[in-house]
Enzyme design. Structure first.
Site, mmCIF file in Angstrom:
data_model
loop_
_atom_site.group_PDB
_atom_site.id
_atom_site.type_symbol
_atom_site.label_atom_id
_atom_site.label_comp_id
_atom_site.label_asym_id
_atom_site.label_seq_id
_atom_site.Cartn_x
_atom_site.Cartn_y
_atom_site.Cartn_z
ATOM 1 N N LYS A 52 -8.575 -23.141 -16.543
ATOM 2 C CA LYS A 52 -8.350 -23.598 -17.925
ATOM 3 C C LYS A 52 -6.862 -23.550 -18.262
ATOM 4 C CE LYS A 52 -12.952 -22.156 -19.312
ATOM 5 N NZ LYS A 52 -13.806 -21.110 -19.900
ATOM 6 N N GLN A 96 -13.302 -15.594 -22.919
ATOM 7 C CA GLN A 96 -14.053 -15.830 -21.687
ATOM 8 C C GLN A 96 -15.222 -14.841 -21.601
ATOM 9 O OE1 GLN A 96 -13.469 -18.370 -19.391
ATOM 10 N NE2 GLN A 96 -15.415 -17.692 -18.545
ATOM 11 N N ASP A 119 -14.645 -23.477 -28.382
ATOM 12 C CA ASP A 119 -15.872 -23.517 -27.580
ATOM 13 C C ASP A 119 -17.049 -24.078 -28.382
ATOM 14 O OD1 ASP A 119 -15.601 -22.815 -24.897
ATOM 15 O OD2 ASP A 119 -15.376 -20.679 -25.366
#
Ligand code: NAD
Length: 285
Positions: A52, A96, A119
Site C-alpha cells: 500500500k 491494518q 477503508d
C-alpha cells in the site's frame, strides 16, 4: 471467454489518479496524505502495508507510516487516531487488521473520522452506502464495480448472486449491485454458509460474485452458459499457489467473462484505497 484483467484496470485507475494529483500540485495544492497504522509484526500485514505504501508513492500520495510495537495499548492507539483525525495533511487513515493481542479493532475503527475512513468500514459510511448517499465505499466491492464498468458488463436488470455476506465484501457489494444505475439495478440474492440450494441459486444467475474463501466452491455444473463470474476469494493451496473460489479451469469454456486469481479483483482493492484517499483529499484542499 473474456478474461477480466484487474492488473490492467488497476494500473489505468492509478495512472488517472496520479494525473489528477499532478494537475492539482501544479496549481499549488498540497499532495494527498494517507496515514498507515501497523501494530505488531504479522508478516502478512507487513507485506500488505508495504504494498500500500509503495502504491501511494507511485501515485503521488504521501504515506505517513506509523509502525507500532505489538505491546501498544488501546489508549495509545486511540490517541494516535485522534491526533490523525485532527491533522490537515492527513486525508485518510488506514488501520491494518488484524490487531495483535487484546486490542479492540472495532473501537479503533469507530474512532476514525468517517471523512478519513478510506477503508469504508465506519458505520456512517456503511449507512451512507445503504441510503445511496455519497461517502467512502469499501475498497474491494468498489473495485468489483469498477471492473464491470471498465469491461462494459452492465448488471442493470440482470440477476446477480453474491456468495458471502461479510461486512467488508459480501454485504457492501450486494448494496452496490442493488443501487440504481447501469452497474447496479441488479436483482441481488445474497448466499452464505446456511444457504441450502447454492447450486440452484447460482445456476439462475447472470452474474456470480464469490467472496467466501473456499477453493473450487463454484463448479461448472453450478453456472449457466455465458454467466459472468467475479472471484474475490483468495486461497493459498498446499503447493503455495493462490486460487480463488471458482474452479477456473472447469468454468473457463462455459462463462462469458471471469476474473483470474491472482490478477483479478486483488489489484483493484489497492487502487480503490488510493481513489478513496484522493476523494477525501479533494473535499479537503
Ligand atoms: P469472511 O470469512 O468474513 O466471510 C465469508 C463468507 O462466506 C461468510 O459470509 C459465510 O457465510 C460465507 N460462506 C461460508 N461458506 C459458504 C458456502 N459454502 N457457501 C456460501 N457462502 C459461504 O470472508 P471475507 O473477508 O468476505 O473474504 C472472502 C474471501 O475474499 C476470502 O478468500 C478473502 O481472502 C478474500 N478477500 C479478497 C480481497 C481482495 O482484495 N481480492 C479482499 C477481501 C477479501
Amino acid at each position: 471467454m473474456l478474461l477480466i484483467d484487474g492488473k490492467k484496470v488497476a494500473l489505468a485507475v492509478r495512472r488517472e489518479l496520479h494525473e489528477s494529483i499532478d494537475r492539482a500540485r501544479a496549481a499549488g495544492r498540497r499532495a494527498p496524505g494517507l496515514a498507515v497504522i501497523l501494530v505488531g509484526d504479522d508478516p502478512a500485514s507487513k507485506v500488505y502495508v508495504r504494498n500500500k505504501e509503495r502504491a501511494c508513492a507511485e501515485a503521488g500520495i504521501v504515506s505517513l507510516p506509523y509502525h507500532l510495537p505489538a505491546h501498544t495499548r488501546q489508549e495509545e492507539l486511540l490517541a494516535l487516531i485522534a491526533e490523525l483525525n485532527g491533522r490537515h495533511d492527513v486525508d485518510g487513515i488506514l488501520l491494518q487488521l488484524p490487531l495483535p493481542g487484546d486490542l479492540n479493532a472495532t473501537q479503533c475503527l469507530l474512532a476514525i473520522h468517517p471523512d478519513k475512513d478510506v477503508d469504508g468500514f465506519h458505520p456512517e459510511n456503511v449507512g451512507r452506502l445503504s441510503l445511496g448517499l455519497p461517502g467512502l465505499v469499501s475498497c474491494t466491492p468498489a473495485g468489483v464495480i469498477e471492473l464491470l464498468r471498465y469491461y462494459k458488463l452492465p448488471t442493470q436488470g440482470r440477476k446477480a448472486v453474491v456468495l458471502g455476506r461479510s461486512d467488508i465484501v459480501g454485504k457492501p457489494l450486494a448494496m452496490l449491485l442493488g443501487r440504481p444505475g447501469e452497474y447496479g439495478d441488479a436483482t441481488v440474492t445474497v448466499c452464505h454458509s446456511r444457504t441450502p440450494d447454492l447450486a440452484e441459486q447460482c445456476r439462475a444467475a447472470d452474474f456470480i460474485f464469490l467472496a467466501v474463501g473456499k477453493p473450487k466452491l463454484l463448479t461448472a455444473d453450478m453456472v449457466k452458459e455465458q454467466a459472468v463470474v467475479v472471484d474475490v476469494g483468495i486461497n493459498r493451496l498446499p503447493d503455495g499457489h493462490l486460487c480463488g473460489d471458482a474452479d477456473f479451469e472447469a468454468l473457463k469454456d462455459k462463462v462469458a467473462a471471469m476474473t483470474p486469481v491472482p490478477g483479478g479483483v486483488g489489484p483493484m482493492t489497492i487502487a480503490m484505497l488510493l481513489r478513496n484517499t484522493v476523494q477525501s483529499w479533494q473535499t479537503r484542499v
